[in-house]
Design a protein around this motif. Structure first.
Motif, short mmCIF file in Angstrom:
data_model
loop_
_atom_site.label_atom_id
_atom_site.label_comp_id
_atom_site.label_asym_id
_atom_site.label_seq_id
_atom_site.Cartn_x
_atom_site.Cartn_y
_atom_site.Cartn_z
N THR A 66 -14.23 7.17 19.14
CA THR A 66 -13.67 5.89 18.72
C THR A 66 -12.15 5.92 18.84
OG1 THR A 66 -13.31 6.49 16.39
CG2 THR A 66 -15.53 5.72 16.99
N GLY A 67 -11.53 4.84 18.41
CA GLY A 67 -10.08 4.78 18.41
C GLY A 67 -9.46 5.26 17.11
N GLY A 68 -10.28 5.75 16.17
CA GLY A 68 -9.74 6.25 14.91
C GLY A 68 -10.59 5.84 13.72
N GLY A 69 -10.09 6.13 12.53
CA GLY A 69 -10.84 5.88 11.31
C GLY A 69 -11.11 4.41 11.04
N THR A 70 -10.12 3.57 11.29
CA THR A 70 -10.31 2.14 11.03
C THR A 70 -11.41 1.57 11.91
OG1 THR A 70 -8.05 1.77 10.26
CG2 THR A 70 -9.19 -0.12 11.18
N GLU A 71 -11.38 1.89 13.19
CA GLU A 71 -12.45 1.40 14.07
C GLU A 71 -13.80 1.97 13.64
OE1 GLU A 71 -14.32 1.84 18.47
OE2 GLU A 71 -12.16 2.23 18.32
N GLY A 72 -13.82 3.25 13.31
CA GLY A 72 -15.07 3.87 12.90
C GLY A 72 -15.67 3.21 11.68
N ASP A 73 -14.85 2.93 10.66
CA ASP A 73 -15.34 2.26 9.46
C ASP A 73 -15.85 0.85 9.78
OD1 ASP A 73 -14.78 4.43 7.87
OD2 ASP A 73 -12.87 3.66 7.13
N ASN A 74 -15.07 0.11 10.57
CA ASN A 74 -15.49 -1.23 10.96
C ASN A 74 -16.81 -1.20 11.71
OD1 ASN A 74 -13.36 -3.81 10.90
ND2 ASN A 74 -12.41 -1.83 10.48
N TRP A 75 -16.94 -0.24 12.62
CA TRP A 75 -18.15 -0.14 13.43
C TRP A 75 -19.36 0.23 12.58
CZ3 TRP A 75 -19.11 4.15 17.63
CH2 TRP A 75 -20.29 3.85 18.34
N LEU A 195 -24.16 7.79 8.92
CA LEU A 195 -22.97 7.46 9.69
C LEU A 195 -21.76 8.07 8.97
CD1 LEU A 195 -23.80 3.67 10.05
CD2 LEU A 195 -24.04 5.35 11.88
N ILE A 196 -20.94 8.84 9.70
CA ILE A 196 -19.78 9.49 9.11
C ILE A 196 -18.60 9.27 10.05
CG2 ILE A 196 -18.86 11.57 8.05
CD1 ILE A 196 -21.67 12.74 8.03
N THR A 197 -17.48 8.81 9.50
CA THR A 197 -16.34 8.47 10.34
C THR A 197 -15.15 9.39 10.11
OG1 THR A 197 -15.91 6.71 8.70
CG2 THR A 197 -16.93 6.08 10.77
N PHE A 198 -14.41 9.66 11.21
CA PHE A 198 -13.30 10.60 11.19
C PHE A 198 -12.14 10.05 12.02
CE2 PHE A 198 -17.27 12.91 10.83
CZ PHE A 198 -17.04 13.79 9.78
N SER A 199 -10.93 10.52 11.72
CA SER A 199 -9.73 10.10 12.43
C SER A 199 -8.93 11.31 12.87
CB SER A 199 -8.87 9.20 11.54
OG SER A 199 -7.73 8.73 12.22
N GLY A 200 -8.63 11.39 14.17
CA GLY A 200 -7.99 12.58 14.72
C GLY A 200 -6.62 12.89 14.16
N HIS A 201 -5.82 11.86 13.89
CA HIS A 201 -4.44 12.14 13.48
C HIS A 201 -4.35 12.66 12.05
CE1 HIS A 201 -3.18 8.64 10.84
NE2 HIS A 201 -4.30 8.17 11.31
N LYS A 202 -5.47 12.73 11.36
CA LYS A 202 -5.48 13.35 10.03
C LYS A 202 -5.66 14.86 10.11
CE LYS A 202 -5.43 9.26 8.01
NZ LYS A 202 -4.27 8.71 7.30
N PHE A 203 -5.95 15.38 11.32
CA PHE A 203 -6.09 16.84 11.45
C PHE A 203 -5.40 17.35 12.71
CE2 PHE A 203 -10.11 14.90 12.85
CZ PHE A 203 -10.31 15.46 14.12
N HIS A 204 -4.17 16.84 12.94
CA HIS A 204 -3.26 17.38 13.96
C HIS A 204 -3.64 17.02 15.38
CE1 HIS A 204 -1.58 19.59 10.59
NE2 HIS A 204 -2.77 20.10 10.35
N ALA A 205 -4.50 16.02 15.56
CA ALA A 205 -4.80 15.48 16.89
C ALA A 205 -3.89 14.27 17.13
CB ALA A 205 -6.27 15.09 16.97
N PRO A 206 -3.89 13.73 18.35
CA PRO A 206 -3.07 12.53 18.60
C PRO A 206 -3.57 11.33 17.80
CG PRO A 206 -3.77 13.58 20.67
CD PRO A 206 -4.55 14.23 19.57
N ARG A 207 -2.71 10.35 17.66
CA ARG A 207 -3.11 9.09 17.04
C ARG A 207 -3.95 8.28 18.03
NH1 ARG A 207 2.67 7.43 14.17
NH2 ARG A 207 3.11 9.54 13.40
N PHE A 211 -13.76 9.89 15.89
CA PHE A 211 -15.17 9.93 16.29
C PHE A 211 -16.05 9.54 15.12
CE2 PHE A 211 -14.25 14.22 14.78
CZ PHE A 211 -15.38 14.58 14.06
N MET A 212 -17.25 9.14 15.45
CA MET A 212 -18.25 8.82 14.44
C MET A 212 -19.50 9.64 14.69
SD MET A 212 -19.86 5.15 13.20
CE MET A 212 -20.94 4.81 14.58
N TYR A 213 -20.01 10.23 13.62
CA TYR A 213 -21.33 10.85 13.66
C TYR A 213 -22.36 9.78 13.35
CZ TYR A 213 -25.44 13.15 11.65
OH TYR A 213 -26.73 13.50 11.35
#
Length: 382
Positions: A66-75, A195-207, A211-213
């Motif tokens: 995904t594009g991040g946590g916000t998109e994951g939650d919305n999806w 469904l579990i959502t994650f955001s890369g920039h919270k763990f040293h990845a780019p903004r 991803f979503m499980y």
């Protein structure tokens, strides 16, 4: 500089930035293209998916980029609502969710969905009994965050999962953006999480990447219609450099995770034990296992949160008000309001949020500056 604002965003790891740069420079083919260069990109995309799945002990076909946590939650929320609307229109969430969840719920309410917003106790936690009492025949989704982003309370997501074994048709979404790499894997990936959502920039990845499980067999409708990427569920040409970099960041995050978490907890508790002795300090986070190891929320009575933030900034220490999403809007903490904290105390709240790179020396420097600022604020208030 001392950076204590990791719940807002983390510094990208240098090796992760290097990975992003190398992929951008050398493997720019579209993973959907038929030629060899496209196939090379596709293979790297799938290797990243497999690496993330292996780290999390799930199947590769359960990982969606995904594009991040916000998109994951919305999806997760809107996608479930669309997929299951013929079965019901009732959704349960908490009153302390991230705006990506709360505002998704409000949009669905305008479309005729019914949403129950659960109250929380003095620690910012929902009650499993309240969840159970709220379930109806029309309930299609329950969405509860793993770790509150403002005060760090760990929600009873494993116990809610146990409750939901009796309700197999209700989909269960967990916003785990603040929980990744904090020693909470087993409660986040409980047997009932769909469904579990994650955001890369919270763990040293780019903004701009996450991803979503999605558990095998669970249904969500896509939010983005287009070329059919991600098994026709998330169209858009994949952000390959960021995805590969995120996979590396996740591997680095989870290496020696237990030791890293213990270090963060030690630093948090050191600061907590020191500042909680002061008469005009209120701590909203606690130093126990019901709270995440990296978040400490507190207030200095009579001093606005933004004043405290800028005072520490003048000494090169970066903290935040309770949520990065609302800090510049000067909004009162939604979590503290839900916890029934008086407004005059809630507006004084600030947050320290740690990661594995913070040190005890930084914590000691923080309390030295805290002493100086506390005396200044005390004189002003007097």
């Amino acid at each position: 500089m001392i950076y204590f604002d990791n719940s807002a965003t983390t510094k990208p790891d240098l090796s992760v930035v290097d990975t992003y740069s190398k992929v951008s420079k050398n493997i720019w083919g579209n993973p959907s293209s038929l030629h060899q260069f496209g196939e090379q990109s596709f293979n790297l995309l799938e290797q990243s998916r497999q690496q993330i799945a292996k780290i999390l002990n799930v199947f590769p076909d359960e990982i969606f980029f995904t594009g991040g946590g916000t998109e994951g939650d919305n999806w997760a929320i809107k996608g479930t609502a669309m997929a299951k609307r013929k079965y019901g229109n009732h959704i349960i969430t908490s009153s302390v969710e991230h705006p990506a969840v709360i505002n998704s719920m409000k949009q669905l309410e305008k479309l005729g969905f019914e949403v129950t917003y659960l109250p929380v106790d003095q620690n910012g936690k929902v009650s499993v009994e309240d969840v159970k009492a709220s379930i109806k025949h029309s309930t299609i989704l329950i969405s509860i965050m793993a770790v509150n982003n403002e005060v760090g309370s760990i929600q009873p997501i494993e116990q809610i999962g146990e409750l939901l074994t009796k309700y197999p048709t209700i989909q269960y979404h967990i916003d785990a953006v603040q929980g990744i790499g904090k020693g909470l894997h087993d409660i986040i990936f409980n047997d009932r999480a769909d469904l579990i959502t994650f955001s890369g920039h919270k763990f040293h990845a780019p903004r701009g990447v996450g991803f979503m499980y999605k558990r095998r067999g669970k249904k969500v409708e896509p939010l983005l219609a287009g070329g059919g990427q991600e098994k026709n569920l998330r169209s858009s040409t994949e952000n390959l450099p960021a995805i590969v970099a995120m996979a590396r960041a996740l591997r680095l995050l989870t290496d020696n995770e237990k030791e890293k978490v213990a270090k963060q907890a030690e630093i948090k508790n050191f600061i907590f034990n020191y500042i909680s002795k002061f008469d005009n300090v209120i701590t909203f986070s606690k130093d126990n296992a019901e709270f995440a190891p990296h978040i400490l929320c507190f207030a200095i009575k009579g001093v606005r949160g933004e004043t405290i933030v800028h005072a520490f900034e003048s000494y090169g220490i970066f903290i935040s008000t309770t949520s990065a999403c609302s800090s510049k809007k000067h909004l009162t903490s939604s979590t503290l309001t839900a916890m029934k904290i008086p407004e005059e105390d809630a507006t004084s709240a600030v947050r320290i949020s740690l990661d594995e790179n913070n040190t005890m020396d930084e914590a000691k420097k923080f309390i030295q500056i805290f002493d100086i600022l506390y005396e200044k604020f005390k004189k002003i208030n007097a």
